[in-house]
Design a protein around this motif. Sequence first.
Motif, PDB file in Angstrom:
ATOM      1  N   HIS A  21       0.763  -1.645  -0.215  1.00  0.00           N
ATOM      2  CA  HIS A  21      -0.207  -0.549  -0.501  1.00  0.00           C
ATOM      3  C   HIS A  21       1.113   1.026   0.232  1.00  0.00           C
ATOM      4  N   TYR A  22       1.720   1.570   1.114  1.00  0.00           N
ATOM      5  CA  TYR A  22       2.830   2.469   1.053  1.00  0.00           C
ATOM      6  C   TYR A  22       3.597   2.485  -0.102  1.00  0.00           C
ATOM      7  N   TYR A  23       3.919   1.106  -0.638  1.00  0.00           N
ATOM      8  CA  TYR A  23       4.600   1.571  -2.067  1.00  0.00           C
ATOM      9  C   TYR A  23       3.858   2.061  -2.739  1.00  0.00           C
ATOM     10  N   ALA A  44       9.400  -7.694  -7.481  1.00  0.00           N
ATOM     11  CA  ALA A  44       9.297  -7.978  -8.416  1.00  0.00           C
ATOM     12  C   ALA A  44       8.494  -7.574  -8.909  1.00  0.00           C
ATOM     13  N   GLU A  45       7.479  -8.007  -8.436  1.00  0.00           N
ATOM     14  CA  GLU A  45       5.258  -8.378  -9.465  1.00  0.00           C
ATOM     15  C   GLU A  45       5.224  -6.538  -8.854  1.00  0.00           C
ATOM     16  N   LEU A  46       5.579  -6.024  -8.449  1.00  0.00           N
ATOM     17  CA  LEU A  46       4.502  -4.201  -8.176  1.00  0.00           C
ATOM     18  C   LEU A  46       5.156  -3.964  -9.109  1.00  0.00           C
ATOM     19  N   PRO A  47       4.080  -3.175  -9.364  1.00  0.00           N
ATOM     20  CA  PRO A  47       4.076  -2.338 -10.683  1.00  0.00           C
ATOM     21  C   PRO A  47       5.207  -0.917 -10.058  1.00  0.00           C
ATOM     22  N   ALA A  48       5.557  -0.747 -11.705  1.00  0.00           N
ATOM     23  CA  ALA A  48       5.946   0.574 -11.704  1.00  0.00           C
ATOM     24  C   ALA A  48       6.031   1.965 -11.152  1.00  0.00           C
ATOM     25  N   GLN A  49       6.113   2.518 -10.000  1.00  0.00           N
ATOM     26  CA  GLN A  49       5.405   3.705  -9.696  1.00  0.00           C
ATOM     27  C   GLN A  49       6.394   4.879  -9.398  1.00  0.00           C
ATOM     28  N   ASP A  50       6.534   5.835  -9.427  1.00  0.00           N
ATOM     29  CA  ASP A  50       7.157   7.433 -10.362  1.00  0.00           C
ATOM     30  C   ASP A  50       7.485   7.845  -7.753  1.00  0.00           C
ATOM     31  N   GLY A  51       8.916   7.566  -8.034  1.00  0.00           N
ATOM     32  CA  GLY A  51       9.069   8.199  -6.973  1.00  0.00           C
ATOM     33  C   GLY A  51       8.872   6.881  -6.019  1.00  0.00           C
ATOM     34  N   ALA A  52       8.980   6.183  -5.602  1.00  0.00           N
ATOM     35  CA  ALA A  52       8.344   5.495  -5.287  1.00  0.00           C
ATOM     36  C   ALA A  52       9.685   3.193  -4.837  1.00  0.00           C
TER      37      ALA A  52
END
Length: 284
Positions: A21-23, A44-52
């Motif tokens: 959630h915080y990512y 590895a499965e998390l989507p790219a997130q600006d600034g995260a």
Amino acid sequence: MAFVMLVTGSASGIGRYVAEHYYRAGHRVVFADLSAPKLERICAELPAQDGAAALPVAFDVRDERAWERVIADTVDRWGQLDVLCNIAGYLQVDALLDVPTTAVHAHLDINAKGVIFGTLVAARQMRRQPAGGHIINVASLAGIAAVPGLALYTASKFAVRGFSLAAAQELAPHNVAVTVICPDAVQTPMLDLQVHRQEAALTFSGGRILRVEEVAAAIEEARRRRPLEMTLPRRRGWLAKLTSLYPSLTPLLAPYLQRRGQQRQAKLQRKSHDATCLTSSDAE
């Protein structure tokens, strides 16, 4: 504003949901747990997130030196540690007279000492930071009212709550806040361990099972308001505090709550059985 957070127990349940959630909200998060492969797969499965940023770190919360290393590495990488969420926990269901010595050590070492080590090491770093920091320790309603059938878990969570309340007073002058969150039963793999165990009937005696999203929402509220303590749900929290204030009420209420918990367990067992049968039928 983005911040740096370390979340223990990030490989499953509440910890994983909170870390993800915080990512997704754009923060830099250390995903901490025992299993390196699980953490690496999750990140590895998390989507790219600006600034995260998501950093998988496998370590044992029982190891004080490991805590020092992980927090030092976090600060070296990102310059600070703003929030620590101590969520990692352990539960083994056994009748008290059948409890093995290993379970005594595991409950107190993981649930209590792990939180204490993390709080101490994080607080020493946070007091050096201009903005201070916030430590959020997840205990349980079992840390307020004793739960027959889960004596070791109760002991460890009483320790977490007592330590957190005392530490909050000592650390406040250093601009380090401590909040302890005490939820009722939450739908996690730890809860699944208790469904078929008679000793754990009181775990299921509440009105409903909490969702991990509700605990995550409480953590976010705690992060914003920095209260000393939060209970979920509040009504069960007040009942727990009443029985803690008047321990003689427990033997009077326990039989009713036990029956209620057993009824809930039976429903969950039937649901699990039906789901298993459906899966087997689909496989055929």
